[in-house]
Design a protein around this motif. Sequence first.
Motif, short mmCIF file in Angstrom:
data_model
loop_
_atom_site.label_atom_id
_atom_site.label_comp_id
_atom_site.label_asym_id
_atom_site.label_seq_id
_atom_site.Cartn_x
_atom_site.Cartn_y
_atom_site.Cartn_z
N ALA A 169 0.83 -1.20 0.00
CA ALA A 169 0.00 0.00 0.00
C ALA A 169 0.87 1.26 0.00
CB ALA A 169 -0.93 0.00 1.21
N THR A 170 1.96 1.24 0.76
CA THR A 170 2.87 2.39 0.80
C THR A 170 3.53 2.61 -0.55
OG1 THR A 170 3.29 1.94 3.14
CG2 THR A 170 4.87 3.35 1.99
N ILE A 171 3.97 1.53 -1.18
CA ILE A 171 4.61 1.64 -2.49
C ILE A 171 3.62 2.20 -3.51
CG2 ILE A 171 5.66 0.32 -4.36
CD1 ILE A 171 6.63 -1.64 -2.18
N GLY B 288 5.75 7.72 -12.43
CA GLY B 288 5.09 7.02 -11.33
C GLY B 288 5.42 5.55 -11.30
N ALA B 289 5.42 4.92 -12.47
CA ALA B 289 5.74 3.50 -12.54
C ALA B 289 7.21 3.25 -12.17
CB ALA B 289 5.46 2.96 -13.94
N SER B 290 8.09 4.13 -12.59
CA SER B 290 9.51 3.99 -12.25
C SER B 290 9.72 4.07 -10.75
CB SER B 290 10.33 5.08 -12.94
OG SER B 290 10.26 4.94 -14.33
N VAL B 291 9.11 5.06 -10.12
CA VAL B 291 9.24 5.20 -8.66
C VAL B 291 8.62 4.00 -7.96
CG1 VAL B 291 8.52 6.58 -6.68
CG2 VAL B 291 9.43 7.71 -8.69
N PHE B 292 7.48 3.53 -8.47
CA PHE B 292 6.83 2.35 -7.90
C PHE B 292 7.77 1.15 -7.96
CE2 PHE B 292 4.39 -1.54 -8.55
CZ PHE B 292 3.58 -1.55 -7.43
N PHE B 293 8.39 0.93 -9.10
CA PHE B 293 9.29 -0.21 -9.28
C PHE B 293 10.52 -0.09 -8.39
CE2 PHE B 293 12.95 -2.14 -11.46
CZ PHE B 293 12.55 -3.46 -11.43
N GLY C 7 3.97 5.76 -5.56
CA GLY C 7 3.93 5.76 -7.02
C GLY C 7 2.82 6.63 -7.56
N LEU C 8 1.63 6.53 -6.97
CA LEU C 8 0.51 7.36 -7.42
C LEU C 8 0.75 8.84 -7.14
CD1 LEU C 8 -2.47 5.07 -6.37
CD2 LEU C 8 -1.68 5.58 -8.70
N TYR C 9 1.39 9.12 -6.02
CA TYR C 9 1.70 10.51 -5.67
C TYR C 9 2.66 11.13 -6.69
CZ TYR C 9 3.18 14.51 -2.87
OH TYR C 9 3.47 15.77 -2.44
N VAL C 10 3.71 10.37 -7.03
CA VAL C 10 4.68 10.87 -8.02
C VAL C 10 4.00 11.05 -9.37
CG1 VAL C 10 6.77 10.28 -9.31
CG2 VAL C 10 6.71 9.98 -6.84
N ARG C 11 3.13 10.12 -9.73
CA ARG C 11 2.39 10.25 -11.00
C ARG C 11 1.53 11.51 -11.00
NH1 ARG C 11 -2.64 9.00 -13.22
NH2 ARG C 11 -2.53 8.48 -15.43
N ALA C 12 0.86 11.79 -9.89
CA ALA C 12 -0.01 12.97 -9.81
C ALA C 12 0.80 14.25 -9.86
CB ALA C 12 -0.84 12.92 -8.53
N ILE C 13 1.94 14.28 -9.21
CA ILE C 13 2.76 15.49 -9.20
C ILE C 13 3.38 15.76 -10.56
CG2 ILE C 13 4.92 16.45 -8.30
CD1 ILE C 13 4.24 15.34 -5.62
#
Length: 75
Positions: A3-5, A22-27, A9-15
């Motif tokens: 959930a944290t990951i 977002g996917a890169s940060v998630f990975f 990822g969603l936060y970076v995508r939104a910003i």
Amino acid sequence: GIATIMLIGLYVRAITGSLKAGASVFFITGLVYAVFYLILREEEYALLVGAGIAFITIAITMFATRKVNWSGQES
């Protein structure tokens, strides 16, 4: 952890407005969490994994900075 990951990822995508970012940060965050889990779970291999992480980090840093002019003088 998942959930944290996903939240990060969603936060970076939104910003950034970029699905790729977002996917890169998630990975990357997921990979870091997985390595931390491995280190905490396998005490016998903690030193080996830590040494491997240090080696990989140094190799990436060397590769990324190979064209930096450290002397500050133009060639």
